[in-house]
Design a protein around this motif. Structure first.
Motif, PDB file in Angstrom:
ATOM      1  N   THR A 730      14.492  69.041  23.973  1.00 23.86           N
ATOM      2  CA  THR A 730      13.830  68.307  22.893  1.00 23.86           C
ATOM      3  C   THR A 730      14.826  67.735  21.909  1.00 23.86           C
ATOM      4  O   THR A 730      14.579  66.708  21.272  1.00 23.86           O
ATOM      5  N   THR A 764       3.947  75.257  12.273  1.00 27.76           N
ATOM      6  CA  THR A 764       3.593  75.426  13.681  1.00 27.76           C
ATOM      7  C   THR A 764       2.154  75.895  13.770  1.00 27.76           C
ATOM      8  O   THR A 764       1.624  76.519  12.835  1.00 27.76           O
ATOM      9  N   ALA A 767      -2.364  75.326  19.717  1.00 27.17           N
ATOM     10  CA  ALA A 767      -3.324  74.363  20.231  1.00 27.17           C
ATOM     11  C   ALA A 767      -4.049  74.950  21.431  1.00 27.17           C
ATOM     12  O   ALA A 767      -3.466  75.702  22.220  1.00 27.17           O
ATOM     13  N   GLU A 770      -2.629  74.703  25.076  1.00 23.75           N
ATOM     14  CA  GLU A 770      -1.363  73.980  25.116  1.00 23.75           C
ATOM     15  C   GLU A 770      -0.196  74.784  24.559  1.00 23.75           C
ATOM     16  O   GLU A 770       0.920  74.299  24.503  1.00 23.75           O
ATOM     17  N   ARG A 772       2.026  76.629  21.506  1.00 21.09           N
ATOM     18  CA  ARG A 772       2.315  76.323  20.105  1.00 21.09           C
ATOM     19  C   ARG A 772       2.922  74.916  19.988  1.00 21.09           C
ATOM     20  O   ARG A 772       3.665  74.453  20.856  1.00 21.09           O
ATOM     21  N   ARG A 773       2.599  74.267  18.825  1.00 21.18           N
ATOM     22  CA  ARG A 773       3.077  72.908  18.570  1.00 21.18           C
ATOM     23  C   ARG A 773       3.717  72.868  17.186  1.00 21.18           C
ATOM     24  O   ARG A 773       3.466  73.732  16.334  1.00 21.18           O
ATOM     25  N   GLN A 813       6.056  63.992  24.824  1.00 21.88           N
ATOM     26  CA  GLN A 813       4.594  64.138  24.718  1.00 21.88           C
ATOM     27  C   GLN A 813       4.174  64.397  23.264  1.00 21.88           C
ATOM     28  O   GLN A 813       3.323  65.245  22.961  1.00 21.88           O
ATOM     29  N   ALA A 814       4.806  63.632  22.354  1.00 19.92           N
ATOM     30  CA  ALA A 814       4.521  63.798  20.935  1.00 19.92           C
ATOM     31  C   ALA A 814       3.404  62.857  20.501  1.00 19.92           C
ATOM     32  O   ALA A 814       3.111  61.851  21.154  1.00 19.92           O
ATOM     33  N   ASP A 830       4.068  65.140  15.794  1.00 23.16           N
ATOM     34  CA  ASP A 830       3.411  66.353  16.305  1.00 23.16           C
ATOM     35  C   ASP A 830       3.817  66.497  17.770  1.00 23.16           C
ATOM     36  O   ASP A 830       3.432  65.692  18.610  1.00 23.16           O
ATOM     37  N   LEU A 831       4.639  67.531  18.081  1.00 22.82           N
ATOM     38  CA  LEU A 831       5.135  67.672  19.444  1.00 22.82           C
ATOM     39  C   LEU A 831       5.056  69.131  19.887  1.00 22.82           C
ATOM     40  O   LEU A 831       5.059  70.036  19.059  1.00 22.82           O
ATOM     41  N   PRO A 832       4.983  69.391  21.192  1.00 21.05           N
ATOM     42  CA  PRO A 832       4.904  70.776  21.683  1.00 21.05           C
ATOM     43  C   PRO A 832       6.247  71.483  21.562  1.00 21.05           C
ATOM     44  O   PRO A 832       7.303  70.872  21.733  1.00 21.05           O
ATOM     45  N   ARG A 836       5.629  72.386  29.091  1.00 20.41           N
ATOM     46  CA  ARG A 836       4.364  72.264  29.799  1.00 20.41           C
ATOM     47  C   ARG A 836       4.497  71.152  30.834  1.00 20.41           C
ATOM     48  O   ARG A 836       5.461  70.393  30.826  1.00 20.41           O
TER      49      ARG A 836
END
Length: 843
Positions: A730, A764, A767, A770, A772-773, A813-814, A830-832, A836
């Protein structure tokens, strides 16, 4: 004040001839020793009379003691002569004999090593009413010698002023008045009893009469320093002076407090006994010598409801329960035949028609010829006890634990040799797998039982102390946990409560073996296991192949295992784990058993109690020394690679600059190209150190701001959010986006004016489905020139905005938003945080 007194009688009937009179009548409270003592006194009085008659010369041989080799004077009565010629056995008589002898010879007086003898010798008598001691009358000196020789408390009151002298035993009575009493008038020494008691006694003494006072109560000082009432029997005997006149009195005291106390206790005991009998016994009765009821017993009739006619003869048998009647009659007739005691239990009919358990006790009364004159008996109601026993029996039969009552048997040498089962509950057979044992001995049942059983049962009977023990019975192949306690020591009976613990002992042995194997595995694998107290202050246990192991709790484990430089990090990690009741995990250095330093990855989990409180910590440590050494070498290589990468980027930068110099637009392109290469270089630097230092969101933002010179603007920059560790995959793309935001803020946004504010916050959250984000909000306020030169952020969609709105959603995937107002810029990302599946790879 003291014991029964000795009186000194006149030494002559008249002044013309010496006489003596028997003194035995004055010693009604003494034994023969007292009579001998009085005879010695009489001898002395006779000698004094002879001296007076002879003008100061003794009638015995010159210089000879009257109690020495000279014959006994004929003037003495026969009873005195008989006593004087017999040996004087007691120490007191010999002392008195020698004292009288010494009084007839010039010497230091009184002799003796007692306290009062010494005090009398050293007292300044010239300053008292008695005058110098050398002028005292011989009769007073003799009386003093007698008092000092007496074992019990005694004292003398002399003269009209009642001057007091006393012996050593009297000191315990005088207490705090001693030694001031010596030589003082009694009115000063005993003011509380002088007028009422002593004055009448001395009047009688001066008249030649003795006085006896029984139970004289006096307030004296006790052993603990407090005043107590004490009682004495006192006897006062008059004493004559050398002229035959009564000049004083001797008092002997006997304390009677113990007698009074015994009499009081006896009266209380008799009263308690009467109350006990009345409350304890429901019926009292008598029969004739053959056991036939011939007298009425109102208490029996009240207890059973029988009439007098129903009670007499053998009618009392009709009041006994039919099931118990033959047993009761047999017990009674056997006792009558054997002339023995009877103590038995059966049920009696109550006046209301019900049945109550009673304990019958009876005994024969023998006459002078040893024949049974009659029988006396009582009935004690035991109905409550018997019903309790029935409930106990129900509980006894329902117990899971085995229970037995045994009688321990002695052999001919009086040693404990075997035991017989008297009573067992059903669980006994379940725990032992033995057949019903009542009435049989252990030897009969088991052949060769464990001899320890008999030894332990005998020990409990010998000492009276209960015993808790685990013992095996090889014959049964079982191990038992036993509680042994004395039940009836007179009849050699003990009770045993026990449980078969064979399965538990085997399981514990297997567990210990498993633990040993586990420790061996831990040791062989180079690992460490440990247990800690809830607050980590004490280490309960540590097994390790590399660290110094400990099987006993220790409190200095920090100094023993942890390096001082690492202690703050270890303490901080422990505090967090305790506060959150969560996993403790940390890599740190340790001192190894050989004295060297190593690295360990330590993990510990809390063991919680029923109320979610931490009971202890169980942890394991892996030796990562080799890995850390490899990482250090790898770090050197990475640093070298990083250095070369930076050099390569420098070459790229140089090439770009060379190209721009030839192709233009030079300045603007060069600045942005260099900035972006610098950001990429900083990211590479962070990634190269990520194995030693995790890359956190705060560190990433702070690095970009510092690179742009925002350190001097910290009062206008606010960063706030939790600790967030970023994945390596990331970091690079996310760092370029943060670089674009920071660059625009520094050149065109909030950080270009003195009033602008930059606020970066993050949090954090979980979700659904999904993991934590991370949600980051970048807000700039107080933008002074919102529409001038914003690098296409305001006028066109340039590189930075394209990166945020398109690259981040595609690569990470934000979910992003970018809003620019006249004075405010808001950007959210907002991103994981966890990996995943890439939605682009889904079917």
């Amino acid at each position: 004040m003291g014991m029964p007194a000795v009186a000194l009688l006149p030494s002559a009937r008249n002044r013309s001839r010496p006489v003596a009179r028997c003194a035995l009548s004055l010693f009604h409270t003494q034994q023969s020793t007292g009579a001998k003592t009085q005879a010695i006194v009489r001898l002395h009085n006779a000698q004094m009379a002879n001296r007076a008659a002879a003008g100061g010369r003794l009638l015995s041989s010159a210089g000879a003691s009257p109690l020495g080799t000279s014959p006994v004077p004929n003037e003495l009565e026969p009873c005195d002569r008989e006593l004087l010629v017999s040996p004087l056995g007691s120490r007191a008589e010999n002392t008195l004999r020698s004292s009288i002898t010494m009084n007839l010879e010039p010497s230091v007086w009184p002799r003796g090593d007692g306290e009062m003898a010494e005090r009398i010798r050293e007292h300044d008598w010239a300053a008292t009413l008695l005058g110098p001691i050398g002028r005292w009358p011989q009769s007073l000196r003799t009386a003093v010698d007698m008092v000092l020789a007496m074992p019990g408390p005694a004292n003398i009151l002399w003269g009209p002023a009642h001057v007091q002298l006393y012996n050593d035993a009297y000191i315990a009575i005088a207490k705090d008045r001693h030694p001031e009493l010596l030589g003082r008038p009694a009115a000063e020494g005993w003011p509380e009893v002088h007028a009422e008691v002593l004055v009448p006694v001395m009047k009688r003494a001066f008249a030649g009469r003795a006085t006896r006072i029984a139970d004289l109560s006096v307030t004296l000082l006790g052993h603990d320093g407090r005043s107590v009432q004490r009682a004495f029997d006192t006897t006062w005997s008059p004493i004559r002076d050398d002229h035959g006149a009564f000049a004083g009195a001797m008092e002997l005291l006997v304390e009677v407090a113990d007698r009074r106390r015994e009499e009081t206790n006896l009266r209380e005991s008799e009263a308690q006994h009467r109350l006990l009998i009345e409350d304890w016994v429901q019926a009292v009765w008598e029969t004739d010598g053959s056991g036939v009821v011939v007298a009425d017993s109102p208490s029996w009739r009240a207890y059973t409801g029988q009439t007098l006619g129903e009670w007499l003869g053998y009618g009392w048998l009709d009041a006994i329960h039919p099931d118990d009647r033959s047993y009761a009659e047999r017990q009674w007739r056997e006792a009558i035949s054997a002339h023995g005691l009877i103590n038995t239990e059966f049920r009696l009919r109550a006046p209301d028609g019900g049945w109550r358990w009673t304990n019958v006790r009876a005994a024969p009364v023998l006459n002078a010829g040893a024949h049974v004159e009659k029988w006396v008996g009582i009935n004690i109601d035991i109905d409550i006890r018997k019903r309790s026993e029935e409930r106990y029996r129900t509980l006894f039969d329902a117990m899971d634990e085995a229970y037995a009552v045994v009688e321990v048997i002695r052999d001919e040498s009086h040693a404990w040799s075997d035991f017989r089962f008297l009573e067992v509950n059903p669980a006994f057979m379940q725990h032992t797998s033995m057949p019903y044992p009542v009435g049989k001995t252990a030897t009969e049942l088991l052949g060769t039982p464990n001899p320890r059983w008999t030894q332990m049962y005998g020990q409990v009977l010998d000492t009276g102390e209960p015993l808790r023990v685990q013992e095996a019975e090889q014959t049964l192949g079982r191990i038992f946990d036993l509680n042994i306690f004395s039940l009836d020591r007179e009849r050699n009976r003990v009770a045993v409560l026990f449980t078969d613990i064979t399965g538990r002992v085997c399981a514990e042995a297997a567990l210990r073996e498993s633990e040993e194997r586990f420790r061996a595995l831990v040791t062989a694998g180079g690992n460490t296991i440990y247990r800690m107290s809830p607050d980590w202050r004490r280490m309960y246990q540590l097994d390790s192949a590399t660290l110094a192991a400990t099987a006993e709790p220790i409190e200095d484990w920090v100094e023993k295992y942890i390096l001082a430089e690492d202690l703050p990090r270890v303490r901080a990690a422990i505090d967090v784990a305790i506060d959150t009741k969560s996993l403790f995990e940390l890599e740190h250095r340790v001192l190894l058993a050989d004295g060297s330093v190593g690295w360990v990855l330590s993990r510990a989990v809390p063991l919680l109690g029923p109320n979610s409180e931490i009971v202890e910590w169980f942890g394991a440590g892996s030796d990562v020394t080799t890995r850390r050494e490899m990482q250090e070498r790898q770090g050197v290589l990475v640093a070298e690679l990083q250095h070369r990468t930076r050099n390569l980027l420098g070459v790229v930068r140089s090439i770009a600059q060379q190209t721009m110099a030839q192709t233009g637009p030079t300045e603007h392109f060069r600045e942005q190209f260099n900035d972006r290469l610098s950001a990429l270089s900083r990211v590479q630097d962070l990634l190269s150190r990520s194995d030693q230092e995790p890359i956190t969101l705060r560190a990433l933002i702070q690095t970009e701001l510092d690179a742009l010179g925002a350190g001097a603007m910290q009062d206008r920059i606010r960063l706030h959010g939790p600790f967030v560790r970023l994945r390596k995959a990331t970091v690079q793309t996310f760092a370029l986006a943060l670089h674009e935001l920071a660059t625009n803020a520094r050149k065109y946004g909030a950080l270009t004016s003195e009033h602008g504010q930059l606020r970066v916050t993050w949090r954090t959250y979980a979700a659904d489905g999904e993991g934590r984000r991370l949600l980051l909000d970048w807000v700039e306020e107080g933008i002074s020139h919102p529409l001038e030169g914003r690098d296409a952020v305001s006028k066109r969609r340039g590189y930075g905005r394209e990166l945020i709105e398109r690259a981040l959603p595609y690569v990470l995937q934000a979910e992003t938003s970018y809003e620019l107002g006249e004075t405010v810029l808001r950007c959210s990302i907002d991103l994981p945080l966890s990996e995943r599946a890439d939605p682009r790879t889904r079917a």
